[in-house]
Design a protein around this motif. Structure first.
Motif, PDB file in Angstrom:
ATOM      1  N   ASP A 210       5.595  -7.950  -1.439  1.00  0.00           N
ATOM      2  CA  ASP A 210       5.311  -8.495  -2.783  1.00  0.00           C
ATOM      3  C   ASP A 210       3.846  -6.852  -3.161  1.00  0.00           C
ATOM      4  OD1 ASP A 210       3.795  -9.821  -4.622  1.00  0.00           O
ATOM      5  OD2 ASP A 210       3.172 -11.414  -3.637  1.00  0.00           O
ATOM      6  N   ARG A 211       4.382  -6.654  -4.030  1.00  0.00           N
ATOM      7  CA  ARG A 211       3.324  -6.245  -4.778  1.00  0.00           C
ATOM      8  C   ARG A 211       1.832  -6.422  -4.516  1.00  0.00           C
ATOM      9  NH1 ARG A 211       5.702  -3.624 -10.716  1.00  0.00           N
ATOM     10  NH2 ARG A 211       5.377  -5.615 -11.319  1.00  0.00           N
ATOM     11  N   SER A 212       1.946  -7.783  -5.416  1.00  0.00           N
ATOM     12  CA  SER A 212       1.053  -8.569  -5.736  1.00  0.00           C
ATOM     13  C   SER A 212       0.030  -8.984  -4.906  1.00  0.00           C
ATOM     14  CB  SER A 212       1.827 -10.421  -6.810  1.00  0.00           C
ATOM     15  OG  SER A 212       1.537 -11.019  -5.785  1.00  0.00           O
ATOM     16  N   GLU A 213       0.038  -8.791  -3.403  1.00  0.00           N
ATOM     17  CA  GLU A 213      -0.622  -8.990  -2.865  1.00  0.00           C
ATOM     18  C   GLU A 213      -1.231  -8.147  -2.344  1.00  0.00           C
ATOM     19  OE1 GLU A 213      -0.900 -11.754  -0.316  1.00  0.00           O
ATOM     20  OE2 GLU A 213       1.475 -12.814  -1.160  1.00  0.00           O
ATOM     21  N   SER A 214      -2.382  -8.161  -0.842  1.00  0.00           N
ATOM     22  CA  SER A 214      -3.623  -7.188  -1.506  1.00  0.00           C
ATOM     23  C   SER A 214      -2.776  -5.939  -0.357  1.00  0.00           C
ATOM     24  CB  SER A 214      -4.520  -8.135  -0.091  1.00  0.00           C
ATOM     25  OG  SER A 214      -3.082  -8.236   1.139  1.00  0.00           O
ATOM     26  N   GLU A 215      -4.142  -4.891   0.360  1.00  0.00           N
ATOM     27  CA  GLU A 215      -2.726  -3.897   0.441  1.00  0.00           C
ATOM     28  C   GLU A 215      -3.153  -3.073   1.612  1.00  0.00           C
ATOM     29  OE1 GLU A 215      -4.269   0.809   0.005  1.00  0.00           O
ATOM     30  OE2 GLU A 215      -5.881  -0.382  -0.759  1.00  0.00           O
ATOM     31  N   ALA A 216      -3.802  -4.823   2.193  1.00  0.00           N
ATOM     32  CA  ALA A 216      -3.663  -4.103   4.068  1.00  0.00           C
ATOM     33  C   ALA A 216      -2.557  -5.132   3.905  1.00  0.00           C
ATOM     34  CB  ALA A 216      -4.812  -5.312   4.001  1.00  0.00           C
TER      35      ALA A 216
END
Length: 332
Positions: A210-216
């Motif tokens: 999910d690209r909308s999640e945080s980078e971590a």
């Protein structure tokens, strides 16, 4: 009696124009004369080269060209390094993307260069990029074949990852029927239930895709690009595989061939070891969090292109052998 030479049929263009013209000439000198008139160019030193790679055409070379070869006219001071020239001209310039697509499609018709066709095929696929669009309403083509309940690309990609992790849980559960001892089987079932609840609480780690999640948490860039992490026994991908399934429908489908590969193998090692340590033990006696990480998290998972997915038995590296020994010592 002089032998009549059949005219050579070629396609010509200038460096600064994408439009092509069909032309026939018996000699290179005749081609230069006709081409200059047609393209409306002139100069003290006109050269002609192959469109494909910039090779300068001599009289002898011209006589051996197959019909319909594409050529570029160069005036004094101009150069042409093949298809790369147009890539440099239009890369990042949306107004010229159609030119690059057209040029790539022309080269794709050359059946004598499969490697080049593959490279250009990847190029064309990535040029048709709508990764900046997220909703079904704005990119209906991307959602073809996708259940109507998914309204955004991120929601579907999250579900895609969840499905893979659910599949791993199903494999863990499926191992239950191989356990002969009833007491051990009952404890194993409890373990499966605990793992299922833990996965449910984190939505089956769907955040990875999910690209909308945080980078971590995500495995992709903010734009949706995924990079192959390399085979289980390598530190990185030697082929530099990458893909953006958010870009277009074809890339979304191709991404399904990428694997979340277990470094320490799920079927051959982790699941059998989990069952083994439960013999004579209760589910509460073992470090389930450790097994959870090995089965369902990035601690033991690598995202790999199908080419980098080695399906044979994993020969564990020194570091992996240490992890394997830790698996054997998970009893509290």
């Amino acid at each position: 009696m002089n032998k009549i030479t059949k005219p050579k049929l070629v396609k010509i263009r200038s460096v600064n124009q994408a439009r092509k013209y069909g032309i026939a000439a018996v000699t290179l000198k005749e081609l230069v004369k006709k081409g200059c008139n047609l393209l409306k160019i002139s100069g003290p030193r006109i050269q002609i080269c192959l469109y494909e790679d910039g090779t300068i055409i001599t009289e002898e070379y011209f006589q051996n060209l197959p019909d319909n070869t594409e050529l570029v006219f160069l005036t004094d001071g101009q150069s042409w390094n093949g298809f790369a020239f147009e890539i440099n001209q239009v890369l990042g310039l949306d107004t010229h993307t159609d030119l690059l697509i057209s040029a790539a499609k022309d080269l794709l018709s050359d059946e004598h260069s499969p490697k080049r066709r593959r490279i250009l095929g990847d190029l064309l696929r990535n040029l048709k990029d709508n990764s900046d669009v997220e909703s079904r309403e704005k990119d209906k083509e991307w959602f073809e074949g996708v259940d109507v309940r998914f309204k955004t690309k991120s929601a579907y990609m999250k579900y895609n990852c969840e499905s893979r992790i659910r599949g791993y849980l199903k494999e863990v559960d499926g191992y239950t029927k191989t356990i002969q001892n009833n007491k051990a089987k009952n404890e194993y079932k409890k373990v499966v239930e605990i793992l299922a609840e833990k996965l449910k609480s984190v939505r089956y780690n769907g955040v990875y895709f999910d690209r909308s999640e945080s980078e971590a948490h995500r495995l992709c860039t903010e734009e949706g690009w995924f990079s192959c992490q390399g085979a289980f026994d390598e530190n990185e991908c030697t082929f530099f595989h990458s893909i953006n399934p958010y870009g277009n429908r074809e890339s979304r489908i191709l991404f399904s061939t990428w694997n979340l590969d277990h470094l320490i193998e799920k079927k051959r090692t982790v699941i059998p070891t989990l069952a083994e340590v439960l013999k004579g033990k209760k589910s509460s006696d073992i470090n389930l969090d450790y097994f959870y990480k090995l089965l369902f998290t990035q601690e033991n998972l690598k995202l790999v292109h199908i080419v980098c997915h080695k399906k044979g038995a994993h020969e564990l590296s020194c570091d992996s052998r240490k992890i394997y020994k830790r698996v054997k010592r998970t009893v509290k």
